[in-house]
Design an enzyme around this catalytic site. Structure first.
Site, PDB file in Angstrom:
ATOM      1  N   ARG A 169      20.120  12.704   0.598  1.00 52.75           N
ATOM      2  CA  ARG A 169      19.331  12.515  -0.724  1.00 52.75           C
ATOM      3  C   ARG A 169      19.097  11.204  -1.110  1.00 52.75           C
ATOM      4  O   ARG A 169      18.199  10.997  -2.055  1.00 52.75           O
ATOM      5  CB  ARG A 169      20.112  13.250  -1.769  1.00 52.75           C
ATOM      6  CG  ARG A 169      20.468  14.666  -1.358  1.00 52.75           C
ATOM      7  CD  ARG A 169      21.154  15.603  -2.801  1.00 52.75           C
ATOM      8  NE  ARG A 169      21.098  17.049  -2.519  1.00 52.75           N
ATOM      9  CZ  ARG A 169      22.493  17.639  -1.670  1.00 52.75           C
ATOM     10  NH1 ARG A 169      23.427  16.524  -1.482  1.00 52.75           N
ATOM     11  NH2 ARG A 169      22.558  18.848  -1.466  1.00 52.75           N
ATOM     12  N   VAL A 170      19.597  10.186  -0.428  1.00 51.55           N
ATOM     13  CA  VAL A 170      19.181   8.795  -0.747  1.00 51.55           C
ATOM     14  C   VAL A 170      18.102   8.527   0.089  1.00 51.55           C
ATOM     15  O   VAL A 170      17.132   7.941  -0.349  1.00 51.55           O
ATOM     16  CB  VAL A 170      20.263   7.795  -0.320  1.00 51.55           C
ATOM     17  CG1 VAL A 170      20.060   6.396  -0.054  1.00 51.55           C
ATOM     18  CG2 VAL A 170      21.685   8.020  -1.114  1.00 51.55           C
TER      19      VAL A 170
END
Length: 672
Positions: free
Chosen positions: A533-534
């Protein structure tokens, strides 16, 4: 209803109903339930009920029973009597004080002790009970209810030892004697009160205690035999604690002392290269670790203001992960999959890749076999990784409390290095067994079970642990903790309770699929279910420029491979797509203990995107890749160093790399 019960209990106190009468009434309630049933029967006349009360209940309590019967509240009687008896026990403890002595005190000493009791309690009606106890050696101990004041010889030695332990500035052997002499001369015995209790029952690493009324969650208590425990359950009339030692010498009635301290672990740079247990004690045979620092095992996570966004990559050295699911420093990336699918291997590979990158690594083994942990330590030693690694170990043979505390202790160790401005990688292997250990403790503490028999706060168990991993702002030192928690699934079920909990807590997951593993695709990363998700925020510009279409190309290949597995005639474009897909799948295979640098990964993907591997059979792809990278190191090392330094693939650098790759491919036609 609670208010009514309290009023009736107060009524009994006001009428000074003796304990004997309360005990008799309790016996009637417990042993003769038919009497209460008869008194609550609406068909029985009041006169008959009153006659039953007169015959059965003691005179001092009959008036209350009659009142309850007339009001139809007789079902409250059992709880009223129970609470009244409990308050009587407390009152007995609070109306007397006990003095344990070796030599009987003189009249003057006794008067001084009574004056001390009056100052401490604000009461002058407390009775002082004297009891001889030769085991004290000398002096005496004063006990007021659950408070204890120690003037004995053992108490003086304990206080003096604690004062010596605070001396940490032993800079040379010459001043040690002077420091100790000064401490001894300045030492003054203090009557510091300590709260005591007694063991109600003990077993399976759990103890239930009576008497300690002011303990807080997570506080350390100490038993008479030296074993320490931590409070994990607080009820109205007792507390439950987990034991951090052998329970064989702890029995019903064993005395327990409240310390007022939170659980902590020794920390420091001297632990690097060592294998320790969940309490910080070395278990690798290398002798004790000398350190003057400690940190609490439970610590609040940094606030939002104290954090900084994740932007610096933490490279694993694994092409499949660094290219498609990049991990940043301060991120929490879950590694999830069935047993024996390579989860620990990915974590170990990542630790190996941190060599020379100024990253401290902490590996915590929870519920693993001792032989498995020894194998991991052997791999780390062979690759020279123990110089920057701490291994925290709680094996399957350790009791559940030790397995429960291990990841928190390891995080405290990591937080020490983060507070020094260092970047830390911590691997939790694995949190599935950690949840099982906590479930065991909770069931033994008689907490109500929920889904899959886990307690209701099992989500908080892992959220408060993983939230401590973050990247700190420059004002807080700029350090970071990157977490790689591992979760084991059953038959690929990622929707089970613990997997879904940890997935929702972390910043992405790397899902390892059993089918891919058995097909020989290792690491067996499922591209569809894995995510970071980064994302590109934790990826270098060079990697972004060559890995942008990799996931899409693999997805197209997997989909096309399924549709065409029964087809005999394929057009040229479909054949090329399948061939390129097989090449990519081969390139993503990576042997153990062979991490790739960022420049090697970029060169590999650049060659794949520009069809350098075109015409090479898939089974020869890995051999060609290895020889190609070897050639680049021997003849184009400056280009690779420039790529590592700039972390950006400029047009000029891109063309020079492509010319070198195409030239090498043209001179090695034997692979076609």
């Amino acid at each position: 209803m609670i208010g009514e019960i309290r009023q009736y209990v107060r009524y009994l106190h006001n009428n000074e109903v003796p304990a004997r009468s309360a005990d008799e009434a309790w016996d009637v309630c417990v042993t003769m339930p038919a009497v209460l049933q008869e008194l609550s029967d609406p068909t029985t006349r009041l006169e008959e009920k009153h006659e039953i009360i007169r015959r059965v209940f003691p005179a001092e309590i009959r008036e209350l029973v009659v009142t309850l019967t007339d009001r139809g509240e007789i079902d409250l009687l059992t709880e009223i009597v129970k609470q009244y008896r409990d308050t009587l026990v407390t009152d007995v403890n609070e109306t007397s004080a006990t003095l344990f002595y070796v030599t009987a005190p003189s009249t003057a000493q006794e008067n001084a002790i009574k004056a001390f009791i009056s100052r401490k309690t604000g009461r002058e009606d407390l009775k002082l009970v004297l009891r001889e106890d030769k085991s004290l050696g000398d002096g005496f101990i004063l006990r007021i209810g659950t408070e204890e004041y120690d003037w004995s010889m053992s108490g003086r030695i304990s206080q003096l030892k604690e004062r010596f332990n605070r001396v940490k500035d032993f800079k040379s052997s010459e001043n040690i004697v002077d420091i100790l002499k000064g401490e001894a001369e300045e030492f003054e015995l203090k009557a510091i009160g300590r709260e005591i209790g007694y063991v109600k029952w003990v077993g399976d690493g759990i103890a239930r205690l009576d008497g300690i009324e002011h303990a807080v969650y997570g506080e350390i208590v100490q038993f008479d035999n030296g074993v320490k425990g931590m409070v994990l359950d607080i009820k109205r009339d007792s507390i439950g604690c987990i034991l951090f030692g052998r329970e064989e010498d702890i029995r019903e009635g064993t005395r327990v002392i409240r310390t007022g301290a939170q659980a902590g672990i020794p920390v420091g740079a001297h632990f690097l290269g060592r294998v320790i247990d969940a309490l910080g004690a070395p278990i690798d045979g290398g002798g004790p670790v000398k350190t003057h620092y400690s940190r609490p095992v439970e610590n609040p996570a940094p606030g939002i203001v104290d954090r900084k966004s994740v932007s610096v990559p933490l490279e694993t050295g694994i092409l499949a992960i660094d290219s498609m699911f990049p991990i940043g420093r301060g991120q929490r990336e879950l590694i999830i999959g069935d047993r024996q699918t390579g989860k620990t291997s990915i974590a170990i590979e990542t630790i190996i890749n941190q060599k020379g990158r100024d990253v401290i690594c902490v590996y915590v083994a929870i519920g693993q076999k001792a032989s498995t942990v020894a194998k991991v330590v052997g791999i780390l030693k062979k690759n020279g990784c123990m110089d920057y690694t701490v291994v925290v170990c709680s094996t399957a043979s350790d009791p559940a409390p030790m397995q429960y505390i291990a990841p928190y202790s390891a995080t405290a160790m990591a937080e020490y290095f983060m507070s020094q401005g260092r970047d830390v990688l911590i691997v939790y292997d694995d949190l599935s067994k950690h949840a099982v250990a906590y479930r065991t403790i909770s069931l033994l503490l008689e907490r109500p079970p929920g889904r899959e028999a886990y307690p209701g706060d099992v989500f908080y168990l892992h959220s408060r642990l993983l939230e401590r991993s973050s990247r700190l702002s420059e004002k807080r030192g700029g350090g970071s903790i990157t977490a790689l928690p591992i979760i084991e699934t059953q038959s690929g079920d990622v929707s089970a309770y613990i997997p879904t909990n940890v997935i929702s807590i972390t910043d992405g997951q790397i899902y390892l699929e059993s089918d891919l593993f058995f097909e020989g695709q290792r690491p067996a990363v499922n591209v569809g279910l894995s995510v970071s998700r980064v994302g590109g925020a934790a990826q270098t510009s060079a990697m972004k420029s060559v890995a942008g279409t990799l996931r899409l190309n693999l997805a197209q290949y997997r989909e096309m491979a399924v549709f065409t597995q029964f087809s005999s005639e394929l057009d040229q474009s479909t054949k090329e797509l399948l061939t390129n897909g097989r090449v990519l799948m081969e390139l993503l295979k990576q042997p153990l203990e062979s991490p790739l640098s960022m420049s090697e990964q970029v060169v590999t993907l650049l060659a794949a995107n520009e069809k350098v591997f075109s015409g090479i059979p898939p089974e020869k792809t890995k051999q060609f890749q290895a020889e190609m990278l070897e050639y680049m190191h021997e003849h184009q090392e400056k280009l690779l160093q420039s790529l590592e330094r700039r972390k950006e693939l400029t047009e000029d650098l891109r063309e020079r790399l492509l010319n070198a790759l195409r030239g090498y491919r043209a001179n090695h036609g034997e692979y076609t």
